[in-house]
Motif scaffolding. Structure first.
Motif, short mmCIF file in Angstrom:
data_model
loop_
_atom_site.label_atom_id
_atom_site.label_comp_id
_atom_site.label_asym_id
_atom_site.label_seq_id
_atom_site.Cartn_x
_atom_site.Cartn_y
_atom_site.Cartn_z
N LEU A 83 -5.28 22.67 10.06
CA LEU A 83 -4.47 22.25 8.92
C LEU A 83 -5.35 21.80 7.75
O LEU A 83 -5.05 22.07 6.58
N ALA A 84 -6.45 21.10 8.07
CA ALA A 84 -7.38 20.66 7.02
C ALA A 84 -7.97 21.87 6.31
O ALA A 84 -8.11 21.88 5.07
N GLU A 85 -8.32 22.90 7.07
CA GLU A 85 -8.90 24.11 6.47
C GLU A 85 -7.87 24.86 5.62
O GLU A 85 -8.19 25.37 4.54
N LYS A 86 -6.63 24.92 6.09
CA LYS A 86 -5.60 25.66 5.37
C LYS A 86 -5.17 24.99 4.07
O LYS A 86 -4.69 25.63 3.14
N THR A 87 -5.31 23.66 4.02
CA THR A 87 -4.86 22.91 2.84
C THR A 87 -6.01 22.41 1.97
O THR A 87 -5.78 21.84 0.90
N ASP A 88 -7.24 22.59 2.46
CA ASP A 88 -8.43 22.15 1.72
C ASP A 88 -8.43 20.64 1.50
O ASP A 88 -8.79 20.15 0.42
N ILE A 89 -7.99 19.90 2.52
CA ILE A 89 -8.09 18.44 2.49
C ILE A 89 -8.87 17.98 3.71
O ILE A 89 -9.10 18.76 4.64
N SER A 90 -9.28 16.72 3.75
CA SER A 90 -10.17 16.26 4.82
C SER A 90 -9.42 16.12 6.14
O SER A 90 -8.21 15.89 6.18
N LEU A 91 -10.18 16.24 7.22
CA LEU A 91 -9.62 16.09 8.56
C LEU A 91 -9.05 14.68 8.75
O LEU A 91 -7.98 14.49 9.35
N GLY A 92 -9.76 13.67 8.22
CA GLY A 92 -9.28 12.30 8.33
C GLY A 92 -7.95 12.10 7.62
O GLY A 92 -7.06 11.41 8.13
N SER A 93 -7.78 12.73 6.46
CA SER A 93 -6.52 12.61 5.72
C SER A 93 -5.37 13.22 6.51
O SER A 93 -4.27 12.66 6.54
N VAL A 94 -5.60 14.38 7.14
CA VAL A 94 -4.56 15.01 7.95
C VAL A 94 -4.11 14.06 9.05
O VAL A 94 -2.91 13.88 9.29
N ASN A 138 0.84 -1.19 0.00
CA ASN A 138 0.00 0.00 0.00
C ASN A 138 0.88 1.24 0.00
O ASN A 138 1.79 1.36 0.80
N GLN A 139 0.57 2.17 -0.89
CA GLN A 139 1.40 3.35 -1.03
C GLN A 139 1.04 4.38 0.02
O GLN A 139 -0.11 4.56 0.38
N SER A 140 2.04 5.05 0.52
CA SER A 140 1.86 6.03 1.58
C SER A 140 0.98 7.19 1.10
O SER A 140 1.16 7.72 0.03
N ARG A 141 0.04 7.60 1.94
CA ARG A 141 -0.79 8.75 1.62
C ARG A 141 0.04 10.03 1.66
O ARG A 141 -0.30 11.02 1.00
N ALA A 142 1.09 10.02 2.46
CA ALA A 142 1.90 11.23 2.64
C ALA A 142 2.52 11.70 1.33
O ALA A 142 2.82 12.89 1.18
N PHE A 143 2.72 10.78 0.38
CA PHE A 143 3.37 11.16 -0.87
C PHE A 143 2.44 10.97 -2.07
O PHE A 143 2.89 10.79 -3.19
N GLN A 144 1.14 11.00 -1.78
CA GLN A 144 0.13 11.14 -2.82
C GLN A 144 -0.36 12.58 -2.82
O GLN A 144 0.15 13.42 -2.06
N GLU A 145 -1.34 12.90 -3.64
CA GLU A 145 -1.71 14.31 -3.86
C GLU A 145 -2.05 15.05 -2.58
O GLU A 145 -1.53 16.14 -2.32
N VAL A 146 -2.93 14.48 -1.73
CA VAL A 146 -3.32 15.21 -0.52
C VAL A 146 -2.15 15.37 0.43
O VAL A 146 -1.99 16.41 1.08
N GLY A 147 -1.32 14.33 0.52
CA GLY A 147 -0.15 14.41 1.40
C GLY A 147 0.85 15.45 0.93
O GLY A 147 1.45 16.16 1.75
N LEU A 148 1.03 15.55 -0.36
CA LEU A 148 1.96 16.55 -0.91
C LEU A 148 1.49 17.96 -0.60
O LEU A 148 2.29 18.85 -0.31
N LYS A 149 0.18 18.18 -0.65
CA LYS A 149 -0.36 19.50 -0.31
C LYS A 149 -0.10 19.83 1.15
O LYS A 149 0.28 20.96 1.49
N LEU A 150 -0.35 18.86 2.03
CA LEU A 150 -0.12 19.09 3.46
C LEU A 150 1.36 19.29 3.75
O LEU A 150 1.75 20.21 4.49
N LEU A 151 2.21 18.47 3.17
CA LEU A 151 3.65 18.60 3.39
C LEU A 151 4.19 19.92 2.87
O LEU A 151 5.12 20.49 3.45
N LEU A 152 3.63 20.43 1.78
CA LEU A 152 4.05 21.73 1.27
C LEU A 152 3.88 22.80 2.35
O LEU A 152 4.78 23.63 2.57
N LEU A 153 2.75 22.76 3.05
CA LEU A 153 2.52 23.73 4.13
C LEU A 153 3.47 23.49 5.29
O LEU A 153 4.08 24.43 5.80
#
Length: 328
Positions: free
Chosen positions: A154-165, A124-139
């Motif tokens: 963080l979810a609000e600042k990156t426009d990704i879901s709370l669960g993903s964070v 299973n590929q890490s979520r951290a280095f898929q699209e949502v993870g890359l957005k969060l890591l950028l911040l």
């Protein structure tokens, strides 16, 4: 962080099988990933899990840093065919996980190609280095203070879901990239984290962001910079490096823009051209990401754009950006 370099031994075993040579491996020297003895030649090992077109700029920059009085060899678990060709042009020795190799030093010349590595079952590929993870890591990488924010913020600042964070933070902790104390969170192993971000960005996210390519007959390319001041245009890659380092003349113009393409192309007098040197990408960061340079993409994005090329001059500019903008 523990570096998983066990692939060195698999690569050497395959190389021995195809070359018929015996290789002695010493892996106890702290200053190198290993030292190889092939016949009567010693090689300092530089190990990388993956050497791809998306991180070739990092590889070329690292080549320039090594002591030219020593024999060096890159051992990569995966080495892309086009990167192998670049390494040969740079006279860089290498062995990959399948046993393919190119080694030239004094009277020793070994070239092995066309060998295939047995495919392993994909994990299973890490979520951290898929699209949502890359957005969060950028911040997180761009703004050190963001590490202390709540998951909801963080979810609000990156426009990704709370669960993903939540999932991504757990992965980063498990991987040794985030250390959590009673008082705060700390980002660890930043150089490794940035390299993984660069690879994933160039391979996973950036291709999805490409909107269109153009060319122009304008000679006064400086007009681009004037136009960007009045529009929601952000420079990436080489034009951004010119702004950040004042040391690079762009050949490829990377633009991040979420507005209407006809409006921009008319304003800049652009001509649609699939082989053009003006590339327009969608922005993927939110307005909550603050940085000090107007009309440039975040420094991490600019760094990744530069490192995704084969240009040594881009690698030099990227190193300046790394030293000045991406160090806590």
């Amino acid at each position: 962080m523990y570096r998983d370099n066990d692939f060195i031994y698999e690569a050497i075993a395959n190389f021995e099988e195809y070359s018929g040579l015996k290789v002695n491996v010493e892996s106890t020297r702290n200053e190198y990933d290993a030292v190889l003895q092939i016949q009567h030649y010693s090689f300092c090992v530089w190990a990388k899990a993956s050497a791809r077109k998306s991180n070739v700029g990092i590889i070329l920059e690292q080549i320039q840093q090594y002591d030219k009085n020593k024999n060096w060899i890159l051992i990569a678990d995966y080495l892309a065919k086009d990167v192998a060709e670049i390494l040969r042009q740079q006279n860089c020795n290498y062995i990959d996980g399948a046993g393919n190799a190119n080694i030239r030093t004094n009277n020793l010349f070994i070239h092995i190609e066309g060998k295939k590595k047995e495919k392993k079952e994909k994990k299973n590929q890490s979520r951290a280095f898929q699209e949502v993870g890359l957005k969060l890591l950028l911040l997180l990488i761009s703004d050190e203070q963001s590490l202390q924010l709540s998951f909801r913020a963080l979810a609000e600042k990156t426009d990704i879901s709370l669960g993903s964070v939540s999932y991504i933070f757990q992965e980063l902790e498990d991987s040794g990239f985030i250390l959590k104390t009673k008082q705060r969170r700390i980002l660890k192993n930043l150089d490794v984290l940035i390299e993984r971000w660069v690879i994933a960005y160039n391979e996973v996210l950036k291709p999805r962001l490409l909107r269109k390519k153009y060319s122009t007959k304008r000679d006064d390319i400086e007009f681009f910079y004037e136009f960007s001041n009045a529009e929601e245009i952000y420079w990436g890659g080489e034009p951004a490096a010119k702004i950040l380092t004042a040391s690079l003349r762009p050949a490829i113009y990377t633009i991040y823009y979420n507005g209407e393409l006809p409006k921009m192309s008319i304003g800049l007098k652009l001509i649609p051209d699939s082989n053009g040197n003006i590339e327009v990408y969608n922005m993927f960061w939110t307005d909550d990401l603050k940085f000090k340079y107007p009309n440039t993409a975040p420094p991490l994005v600019v760094y990744a754009d530069l490192m995704g090329t084969e240009s040594s001059r881009n690698a030099e500019a990227a190193k300046i950006i790394m030293d000045n903008e991406l160090q806590y």
